[in-house]
Design an enzyme around this catalytic site. Structure first.
Site, mmCIF file in Angstrom:
data_model
loop_
_atom_site.group_PDB
_atom_site.id
_atom_site.type_symbol
_atom_site.label_atom_id
_atom_site.label_comp_id
_atom_site.label_asym_id
_atom_site.label_seq_id
_atom_site.Cartn_x
_atom_site.Cartn_y
_atom_site.Cartn_z
ATOM 1 N N HIS A 50 1.470 -17.714 -0.303
ATOM 2 C CA HIS A 50 2.730 -17.022 -0.579
ATOM 3 C C HIS A 50 3.565 -16.887 0.694
ATOM 4 O O HIS A 50 4.790 -17.048 0.664
ATOM 5 C CB HIS A 50 2.424 -15.651 -1.183
ATOM 6 C CG HIS A 50 3.626 -14.800 -1.412
ATOM 7 N ND1 HIS A 50 3.940 -13.720 -0.617
ATOM 8 C CD2 HIS A 50 4.628 -14.880 -2.337
ATOM 9 C CE1 HIS A 50 5.046 -13.166 -1.043
ATOM 10 N NE2 HIS A 50 5.494 -13.838 -2.083
ATOM 11 N N GLU A 53 5.264 -20.131 1.324
ATOM 12 C CA GLU A 53 6.429 -20.284 0.434
ATOM 13 C C GLU A 53 7.657 -19.595 1.035
ATOM 14 O O GLU A 53 8.764 -20.158 1.045
ATOM 15 C CB GLU A 53 6.109 -19.698 -0.939
ATOM 16 C CG GLU A 53 7.285 -19.676 -1.905
ATOM 17 C CD GLU A 53 7.417 -18.353 -2.629
ATOM 18 O OE1 GLU A 53 8.517 -17.760 -2.580
ATOM 19 O OE2 GLU A 53 6.438 -17.915 -3.252
ATOM 20 N N HIS A 54 7.467 -18.384 1.548
ATOM 21 C CA HIS A 54 8.580 -17.678 2.186
ATOM 22 C C HIS A 54 9.117 -18.457 3.383
ATOM 23 O O HIS A 54 10.328 -18.542 3.596
ATOM 24 C CB HIS A 54 8.118 -16.291 2.657
ATOM 25 C CG HIS A 54 8.198 -15.237 1.614
ATOM 26 N ND1 HIS A 54 8.901 -14.063 1.776
ATOM 27 C CD2 HIS A 54 7.669 -15.170 0.360
ATOM 28 C CE1 HIS A 54 8.801 -13.329 0.687
ATOM 29 N NE2 HIS A 54 8.034 -13.965 -0.188
ATOM 30 N N GLU A 128 6.824 -6.002 0.597
ATOM 31 C CA GLU A 128 6.674 -6.432 -0.799
ATOM 32 C C GLU A 128 5.357 -5.927 -1.382
ATOM 33 O O GLU A 128 5.301 -5.480 -2.532
ATOM 34 C CB GLU A 128 6.742 -7.966 -0.869
ATOM 35 C CG GLU A 128 6.872 -8.530 -2.264
ATOM 36 C CD GLU A 128 7.014 -10.043 -2.282
ATOM 37 O OE1 GLU A 128 7.010 -10.616 -3.396
ATOM 38 O OE2 GLU A 128 7.121 -10.663 -1.195
#
Length: 422
Positions: A50, A53-54, A128
């Site tokens: 993840h 991906e950022h 997040e």
């Protein structure tokens, strides 16, 4: 019977391209898919997929983060990315005349991320994670996954943990990118108003020199947890409960029957859970069920949010409805209504080029046959009441189900899952 409108091409090295041309479409949806998700991570770097991906949006040697945003906006594209348990995908939707430019931007992001501002982006993800921790419904679902897939990476949150995300430095992320974003792990999907031959040539030109690599080997091996029940105290206005069991792989021959079972159980406003828990008794505002299918595993889940004074009665009613589904076949009227709902929701979604692109991508990731719309409708029509009853008996046995709860005080909700097996 595979969908004849979907074209597949594989280039030397393993890069694959899938196209679904739609003459009536006014847009193109493009997805660059990477066969890497949270289940492929080691425990000590949980969340690295993840994070990667950022970082795709943080810049390349040709464009910084602002440059990437402006490049997409200059062609009016709607772009985003997502990470799942089994994939990472970078996607965009745009007008057909911008296909080449969109592919330029996305290829550069995938091939040449500079990993700029890593420290700042790590903290964005930490925020997040904190945001999710403030959502008890989300946390109840994650805790349920940790029970269903105990001891397996499928039971971990996709986003990772604060300590593991903060532990990923630039060198580790660079090695991860080099080992993961390889030709056998990458495939490109285009759906909408496009020419397949030209699209394949453009993809080969931009991504044809991806490095060689080895795909991740996947095999779910969940263990039985010490307890089937998990409670986490939190001062909340509502009591949040998730319960479920292991389900079916996404490509199972029973996937359409499982969709019908889920629809009857808690898939809509006419479902049994919605009617019995909310409409007839007013025990909850939110109550629903859903099935998650992976390449080799699955989970059938139920959620209810209720007040502390009503939650025990809500769980009891849910347990009664699960037992009822295992004891008697659904009626012909309920079965027919469910089939019509499933056909409509499945086929109407295909009016969107983004949905078409996602269907192909997820199908490739999970090894699910990509069926023509007419064949999907036929498979739904072929589901019988006996199919639903069989799956209910296999997957809704209370003694094999798991339950997680978040609320202000611990309640003995597990007793409602201790009824005798049929």
């Amino acid at each position: 019977m595979g969908d004849p409108n979907i074209r597949r091409r594989e280039f030397p090295g393993g890069l694959r391209v899938f196209t679904e041309p739609l003459e009536e479409a006014t847009s193109v949806s493009l997805g660059v898919w990477i066969r890497a998700g949270s289940r492929d991570e080691r425990d000590e770097v949980a969340g690295i997929t993840h994070l990667m991906e950022h970082m795709l949006f943080k810049g390349t040697p040709r464009m910084d983060a602002l440059g990437i945003a402006q490049a997409f906006e200059s062609i009016g594209a709607q772009e985003n990315a997502a990470t799942g348990e089994e994939y990472t995908v970078l996607y965009a939707r745009f007008l057909p005349e911008h296909l080449e430019r969109a592919l330029d931007i996305m290829s550069d992001m995938v091939l040449h991320p500079t990993l700029a501002d890593l420290e700042r982006e790590r903290e964005v993800i930490v925020e997040e994670i904190r945001m999710y921790e403030d959502r008890p419904d989300q946390m109840a679902d994650e805790h349920l996954s940790s029970l269903i897939f105990h001891g397996d990476p499928l039971g971990r949150p996709i986003i990772g943990y604060v300590e593991t995300v903060r532990g990923v430095d630039r060198e580790r992320l660079r090695r991860f990118h080099a080992a993961t974003y390889t030709a056998p792990n990458v495939f490109v999907v285009g759906a909408g108003r496009l020419d397949p031959g030209r699209f394949e040539a453009l993809v080969e030109e931009r991504l044809g020199k991806l490095p060689a690599g080895e795909p991740f080997v996947r095999a779910a091996h969940p263990r039985d947890p010490e307890s089937r029940f998990l409670f986490k105290p939190k001062e909340t206005e509502q009591y949040h409960v998730s319960l479920g069991s292991r389900g079916l792989p996404a490509g199972s021959e029973d996937r359409f029957a499982m969709a019908a079972l889920n629809n009857v159980l808690g898939g809509g406003m006419s479902s049994r859970l919605f009617q019995e828990v909310r409409e007839k008794r007013g025990l909850a505002y939110a109550v629903y069920s859903y099935h998650q299918g992976y390449s080799d595993a699955g989970a059938l889940k139920i959620y209810v949010g209720s007040t502390t004074s009503n939650v025990e009665e809500a769980v009891r009613v849910i347990a009664d409805q699960l037992e009822r589904l295992r004891e008697e076949p659904v009626s012909e009227e309920e079965l027919e209504r469910t089939k019509q709902q499933l056909k409509s929701s499945t086929l109407l979604a295909l009016e969107s080029t983004a949905a078409r692109m996602n269907r192909i991508g997820r199908g490739v990731i999970t090894g699910t046959e990509l069926l023509a719309p007419e064949e999907m409708a036929r498979r739904i029509e072929a589901v019988t009441a006996e199919d639903i009853l069989r799956l209910a008996r296999e997957h809704l046995n209370l003694q094999n189900m798991y339950l997680s709860a978040i609320g202000p005080k611990e309640l003995d909700l597990g007793r409602y899952l201790e009824k005798a097996e049929l």
